[in-house]
Structures are given as C-alpha cells and as structure tokens.
Design a protein around this motif. Structure first.
Motif, short mmCIF file in Angstrom:
data_model
loop_
_atom_site.label_atom_id
_atom_site.label_comp_id
_atom_site.label_asym_id
_atom_site.label_seq_id
_atom_site.Cartn_x
_atom_site.Cartn_y
_atom_site.Cartn_z
N VAL A 321 0.85 -1.18 0.00
CA VAL A 321 0.00 0.00 0.00
C VAL A 321 0.89 1.23 0.00
N HIS A 322 0.27 2.35 -0.29
CA HIS A 322 1.02 3.61 -0.27
C HIS A 322 1.34 3.98 1.17
N GLU A 323 2.52 4.61 1.37
CA GLU A 323 2.96 4.90 2.73
C GLU A 323 2.08 5.91 3.44
N SER A 324 1.39 6.77 2.71
CA SER A 324 0.54 7.76 3.37
C SER A 324 -0.69 7.14 4.02
N VAL A 325 -1.03 5.89 3.66
CA VAL A 325 -2.16 5.23 4.32
C VAL A 325 -1.85 5.01 5.80
N LEU A 326 -0.60 4.64 6.10
CA LEU A 326 -0.21 4.46 7.49
C LEU A 326 -0.18 5.78 8.26
N ASP A 327 0.01 6.88 7.55
CA ASP A 327 0.04 8.17 8.23
C ASP A 327 -1.31 8.54 8.84
N THR A 328 -2.39 7.94 8.36
CA THR A 328 -3.70 8.23 8.93
C THR A 328 -3.80 7.78 10.39
N PHE A 329 -3.01 6.78 10.79
CA PHE A 329 -3.04 6.33 12.18
C PHE A 329 -2.58 7.41 13.15
N LEU A 330 -1.80 8.38 12.66
CA LEU A 330 -1.31 9.44 13.54
C LEU A 330 -2.41 10.40 13.95
N SER A 331 -3.56 10.33 13.31
CA SER A 331 -4.69 11.21 13.66
C SER A 331 -5.64 10.56 14.65
N LEU A 332 -5.35 9.36 15.10
CA LEU A 332 -6.23 8.67 16.04
C LEU A 332 -6.21 9.34 17.41
N ARG A 333 -7.37 9.33 18.06
CA ARG A 333 -7.46 9.84 19.43
C ARG A 333 -7.45 8.62 20.36
N LEU A 334 -6.26 8.31 20.87
CA LEU A 334 -6.09 7.12 21.67
C LEU A 334 -6.04 7.47 23.15
N ILE A 421 9.88 -3.70 5.47
CA ILE A 421 9.48 -3.16 4.16
C ILE A 421 10.05 -1.75 4.04
N PRO A 422 10.94 -1.50 3.10
CA PRO A 422 11.65 -0.20 3.06
C PRO A 422 10.72 0.99 2.89
N THR A 423 9.69 0.85 2.06
CA THR A 423 8.83 2.01 1.78
C THR A 423 7.93 2.39 2.93
N LEU A 424 7.78 1.52 3.93
CA LEU A 424 6.86 1.78 5.03
C LEU A 424 7.57 2.00 6.36
N MET A 425 8.89 1.98 6.37
CA MET A 425 9.60 2.12 7.63
C MET A 425 9.41 3.50 8.23
N ARG A 559 11.28 13.79 -8.78
CA ARG A 559 12.01 13.64 -7.52
C ARG A 559 11.23 12.72 -6.58
N SER A 560 11.93 11.76 -6.02
CA SER A 560 11.27 10.78 -5.17
C SER A 560 10.72 11.44 -3.91
N ARG A 561 9.49 11.05 -3.56
CA ARG A 561 8.84 11.60 -2.37
C ARG A 561 9.30 10.81 -1.16
N LYS A 562 9.50 11.52 -0.07
CA LYS A 562 9.96 10.87 1.14
C LYS A 562 8.81 10.10 1.78
N LYS A 563 9.17 9.30 2.75
CA LYS A 563 8.22 8.37 3.29
C LYS A 563 7.43 8.91 4.48
N VAL A 564 7.90 9.96 5.09
CA VAL A 564 7.21 10.54 6.23
C VAL A 564 7.00 12.01 5.93
N ASN A 565 5.85 12.52 6.17
CA ASN A 565 5.54 13.90 5.79
C ASN A 565 4.89 14.67 6.93
N PHE A 566 5.31 14.42 8.15
CA PHE A 566 4.70 15.10 9.27
C PHE A 566 5.66 16.05 9.99
N GLN A 567 6.93 15.68 10.13
CA GLN A 567 7.87 16.51 10.87
C GLN A 567 9.15 16.66 10.06
N THR A 568 9.72 17.84 10.17
CA THR A 568 10.97 18.11 9.47
C THR A 568 12.14 17.52 10.25
#
Length: 692
Positions: A321-334, A421-425, A559-568
């Motif tokens: 799957v695309h790596e941004s799908v896993l980024d949705t878990f960061l919006s969970l209210r746990l 999996i390299p693309t999801l690390m 240009r290849s997109r990075k795998k994490v897009n939340f923090q610099t």
C-alpha cells in the motif's frame, strides 16, 4: 308517454310504388295496387332503413307529436349537419369508412410528428434536471414523511441511459437530501415481535417512514458501491467524473452521519480506493476524510471499525500500500488524550455559577408541600446517580474501543518492522514515536533491538548510496529510496519515548534498558544534519528544484517523495536533543555528554539555516540554564580541567576530550547577519556567567 297502448300504423306500400302511384292516372282502379301485395317484403324494407348511431343523443326540447307511424319527436334542424349530409350522404357504411380513414390519417400524422420532433439540447436538459431536482429536494425537506416516493424518483435519475452530467447532479442532490433528513440515531431493523405487536397509529406511521427511508438509503449506498468498485475487463467502463462524484458523496456522508446505518459500506468505499497505490485527487480525498473521522470520533466506535478494515486490507495485500495510508493512524485519538477522567465530560464536573461580589438575586419561591419537596429531592438524587452511571459507562466503553484500536495499530506496526518493508519504515517509526509510551513494558527490550538493527541497516544504505553517487561511470539509480537520516532520528525519538511515558521511567532500572547506542549515533549525525539542504523542509513540500546533474533528472523522472511527511528533520533533531540533554526521565546526563553536545551544536549552528540555528541556540540556552557550572570551562579557558588535544571528528563522545577545546564559535555567531542569532549567542554567554 302516450296514453294507453295504441297500434302503430305502418305504410304497406313499398318505397318504389310511390313513384308508380304518382305516375298512374288518378282514375286507375285501386284493386291493381293490392294485387301486388304478395310480392311485398315489409320486414326486409324495415331492416334496410337507416338506424341511429351510437353517439349520445342530444337533449330533446320538443314535445312528441302523433304521426302516421306513431308518436315521434321532431329534431331541430342543423345547418352544418344537413350540409354535410347533403355532401357526404347518409349511408352508415360511408360514415364508418370515413371515420376509419380519418383515424388512419391521425395516426400517420402522430408518427410523423414523433419522427420529426426536434432533439432537446444538452444544456436545456441539464437545466431542466436541475430544476426538477431542486423541486424534489425542496418537497422532501419540507415534509419527508409525506414525500417518501420522491426518493425513488430522484434515484431513477441516475439511470445509465441519461447523460453523465445529469447522473452527477442526481448523486450529489441525493447526498445533500439524505444529510438533511437522516435522524440523529441509528434505525433498528424490526423483529417479528415488533411486526406482530399492537402499536399506536403514530408509532406505526413513524416505523413505516423509517423503514422506507432506510430502504431508499440502502439503494443509494448500493449505487455508490456499484459506481466506485473496480471495473472488470468485460464490463462497460464507468465515467471517471461520475466515480469521483460518488467518492465525494461517500466521504461527505461518512463525515456528516457516521452514526447512521450502512457505515461499513461507506468505509469500504474509501478503503478500497486507498488500496490502490495510484495517488490522485480521489486518493487524497479519501485519506483526508479518514483523518477527519479519526479526529472527530469521540467514542472510538467508527475509528475501531475503520482501523479493523484497514488492517485486513493491508494483510490481504501483503502491505503493498502507499505509505501515506499508514500516516492516517497518527490522527487517532487514543488513550493518551483522555488521561484525566475528571475532565472527560461536563457531566462529572458541572460549571459553577459565577457571582462577581454580589449576593444572589432573590427568586420567587414556588409553594410546595412537604411531601412534594421530599419527592423532588429524591428525584434529583436519582437523576444525579443516573448521570454518573451513564458517564462511567460511556468512559469505560470509550477506553475499551480505544484499547482495541491501539492493539490493531501496534499489530500492523510490528508486522511491518518484522518484514522490514523499506517504503513503510518511515511511517511506522513515526507512529511508534508518537504512541511509544503506550506500549507494554514487556516488549521494550525486543523493540529496542529492532530499532538498533534499523539504524544500522539505514547507515549501510546511506553508505551504499554515497558510493553509487561517487562513481561517475555507474549510471544505475540508487538501489534504495529510504531517507536514512530521518529513519535514524525517528528510531532515536522512539527509543527515548519508551521510557518517558507513564511509569516506564520508574521501571527503567528493572528493565536494564541501555540507550547509549542511540546517544552515540545522534552525536555522530550532528555534522551531517547541519549540512543537509532539506533540514527545514517537509519532504513533500521541498521548495528546491532537483539537481539537473542527478540521475533522476537525466532520466526525466520526478524527484522521489519521502516516506514521512509530518515533521521536518530539525523538529526530530530537537526532540532527540531535548530527551538527551534536558529531560530528567533518564537521570542527569554526565558532564562529558553535555560538553560534547554543546561544542558540536555550537559548531553546527554555523552551517544551519536561520530558523534551525535559532532553535538550536534556544535549546543551548536551556542547557546552560540547568548545567552552567558543568560546561562553563568551554567558554572560559582559565577554568579548563582537561589536558591533551580536542578531537572534533571522534565518533565516540568519551574520546573527543571535549574540555580541552574552547567554544570559539560564539565569537562568529556574535557577528551573524541575523540579529536574533546574535542575541541568542550573547544570551548563552550571559547565562554561563550568571549561573556559574
């Protein structure tokens, strides 16, 4: 009516005999007339006489008169009829033939009109469809119970025979109408007992309306599923714009009415679109909708269902799957968001009435008897107990749902770590860094070992990439697209977060967790990060153009997109430094660590961009505030305690001999072009002097 019964007199002479009689001489004997009586056929003559048609008789306005043939009513003369009769004749057969001919001519004319009817322009059809949809929607919103059949009328406008633009309008209109008329509760399906039980007329009417609404809504959701599902090769293709409208309708309904029936079908529409790795507007819309659902979900029911479906999808696709799908878990209210039960709901702590220095105004007391006051007091006590019980049940159910969601999220993360999996690390490490304080302490040791292996593997990939870039004759692309620096920082943040959450810091001694490996790696990577051109940019929002001499530019690839897009990288670095130098969760850091990081951070500030340099010097100001005496010898040479030579390129902190050096970078920072950096450098020196 005629008085009494009379015998009708009939003429016995045949029609042709009148002329013969008139032609005979007046003196002819009458016996010759009756001599031909045997040849007369009176019945046949009567049969041939004209009969009245089946038309409706007109109103008779004249009285009957007595004639030789009996009582008859004389009709009023009609000029048009006489003229027509004189022209067409009075024979019944001729009238029927004319009627048939006229009918045939009318049918031919209708067919010609149908064939020659002009086609309505598409623009006019769309305008008519808009007006009709607006009329239907208005009627439904005014009184949904009285206009239930109009739901089916709107659904019929999504027929494939109609134009795609009309189908789009009908889909969007139905979504808007359902958002308005759907109640604020979930409709329960009726059981056999409900169907056979005795109910009032109002309840029966309400149940009929709810079941009709649910049936129409089910058909609408089924239509959305049919439009958005992947098309087979043999099936007719679905318009891309219509599919986009269907996905938008599903997203809007999921955000507006997540409590209503068929929520699972709406979630499947979104998740099936996220299963494809092609990123387009529909993919982004579905991902953002899931994030909004996670953020707005208070009880955790919708989030649990969505995470369960996502987990099944990833397992079925073997995490392709695309790596941004896993980024949705960061919006969970746990569980971390609801740490204090006293502030979870307003029911547990009622707001107090504010009275600014004055007495409460006297209110007119209503007279109640002693018995009424007692009953009211008991009722208030029962209501208070019920509110507390409801709040407790809701809190327990919410905690249970969020705990189950957290279990599913960690299950996905650990499987990806195991498979490497390299693309999801990157997304996995980002999620572990955020929720690390919620992990069970029994998994700390295994997780730290996995993080160490990831850092070592990332370093090896980085060295291989540097080797390939240095080889000018090698035209092949790098074998890995992983961002080794970000992954290493995320691993370090996760390792420190394991011991900073809840009671993990108290159990650190019993767990025997050693974080020195992460501290050494962070120290080694400071110089590399300081010269990183993307240190202040989000990987998906970099403002720089690609290097024209790079392999990607020569082969015309983006240009290849990075795998994490939340923090610099700067934010991640500051988080790691704060846990290493300032946080007391792991005890006071030794002077050698403080001095080594202080010296290297001051050197890195000379190469960092403006904002990153300001943030780094602000962190150094906090370090100086708490540990001024332990690092003061770096600013004042007369207080130097160490001997030997300072080694700035040592990979280990203990082998640098940091106290043999001096922070000469402060003099250069005093002359920096940015006034904020100049002021920050001066403030650090003042803090060292005043706190020493």
């Amino acid at each position: 009516m005629a008085p009494g019964r009379t015998t009708k007199r009939r003429r016995v002479s045949p029609p042709g005999d009148d002329e013969n009689a008139s032609s005979q001489p007046s003196g002819a004997p009458i016996g010759d007339f009756y001599s031909h009586a045997a040849e007369w056929d009176l019945e046949q003559d009567y049969e041939r006489r004209p009969r009245k048609s089946g038309k409706k008789d007109k109103e008779r306005t004249r009285l009957p008169i007595k004639t030789a043939e009996g009582f008859q009513t004389m009709e009023e003369p009609e000029i048009e009829a006489e003229e027509s009769d004189s022209f067409l004749g009075t024979d019944d057969d001729e009238d029927e033939e004319m009627d048939d001919t006229a009918a045939d001519e009318d049918e031919d004319e209708d067919e010609e009109v149908k064939e020659e009817a002009p086609k309505i322009p598409l623009k006019v059809q769309i305008i008519q469809a808009k007006e009709e949809l607006a009329k239907l929607a208005t009627l439904i919103n005014e009184d949904p119970e009285e206009h239930i059949p109009l739901f089916k009328t709107m659904a019929e406008m999504v027929d494939p025979s109609k134009h795609v633009a009309i189908q789009k309008l009908a889909l969007a209109s139905q979504a808007a109408v359902y958002k308005d008329v759907i109640p604020g509760y979930r409709i329960r399906p009726l059981t056999d007992q409900d169907m056979t039980g005795k109910i009032s007329k109002e309840v029966r009417k309400l149940r009929s309306y709810e079941q009709s609404l649910l049936s129409n809504y089910k058909q609408y959701i089924g239509k959305l599923v049919e439009i958005t599902k992947p098309q087979k090769r043999d099936a007719a293709p679905v318009d891309a714009g219509l599919k986009t409208i269907a996905i938008n309708c599903a997203c809007n309904l999921l955000l507006s009415v997540p409590h209503f029936n068929f929520r699972t079908e709406l979630l499947k529409i979104l998740i099936n679109r996220l299963a494809r790795r092609q990123v387009d507007a529909d993919f982004v819309k579905c991902r953002e909708t899931l994030e909004d659902v996670f953020q707005k979900d208070d009880d955790g029911v919708v989030s649990l269902e969505a995470v369960r479906l996502l987990s099944k999808l990833m397992k079925a696709k073997e995490f392709r799957v695309h790596e941004s799908v896993l980024d949705t878990f960061l919006s969970l209210r746990l569980l971390s968001e609801f740490a204090h039960k006293a502030s979870r709901d307003r029911i547990e702590r009622e707001p107090e009435e504010e009275n600014f220095g004055g007495k409460k105004p006297k209110q007119k007391r209503e007279f109640r008897t002693k018995k009424e006051r007692k009953v009211q007091k008991e009722r208030k006590a029962v209501e208070k107990d019920m509110k507390e019980a409801d709040a407790l049940v809701s809190h327990e159910e919410r905690d249970k749902n969020q705990a189950e969601t957290l279990k599913l999220v960690f299950g996905v993360y650990f499987r990806i770590l195991k498979l490497r999996i390299p693309t999801l690390m990157g997304p996995v490490l980002e999620g572990l860094a955020k929720y690390a304080h919620l992990i069970n302490q029994d998994f700390f040791g295994d997780l730290l070992e996995a993080l160490k292996e990831l850092i070592a593997h990332a370093d090896r990939d980085e060295e291989e990439n540097h080797t390939e870039e240095a080889d000018d004759d090698n035209d092949a692309q790098p074998t890995s697209t992983r961002d080794a620096h970000r992954e290493a920082l995320l691993c370090t943040v996760t390792a420190f977060a394991l011991l900073e959450g809840q009671d993990a810091s108290k159990a650190a001694a019993n767990l025997h967790l050693d974080l020195s490996y992460f501290v050494k790696h962070l120290y080694r990577s400071l110089y590399t990060l300081s010269i990183n051109p993307d240190v202040e940019y989000n990987p998906d929002k970099s403002l720089r153009l690609p290097d024209p001499d790079s392999h990607a530019a020569r082969q015309h690839t983006p240009r290849s997109r990075k795998k994490v897009n939340f923090q610099t990288p700067t934010v991640l670095l500051l988080r790691c430094l704060h846990s290493t130098l300032i946080s007391r969760a792991h005890g006071n850091p030794p002077p050698v660590r403080l001095g080594g990081f202080a010296k290297r951070l001051m050197t890195s500030s000379l190469q960092l961009p403006e904002k990153s340099a300001i943030a780094t010097l602000s962190l150094m100001n906090q370090v100086a505030r708490h540990n001024a005496r332990r690092i003061a010898s770096l600013w004042h040479s007369e207080e130097r305690r160490g001997d030997g030579v300072f080694n700035p390129f040592a990979t280990d902190i203990e082998t640098t001999n940091v106290f043999a050096g001096t922070v000469w970078e402060g003099e250069l920072l005093r002359n920096h072009y940015c006034p904020q950096i100049r002021d920050a450098a001066v403030d650090i020196e003042k803090m060292i002097v005043t706190r020493n």
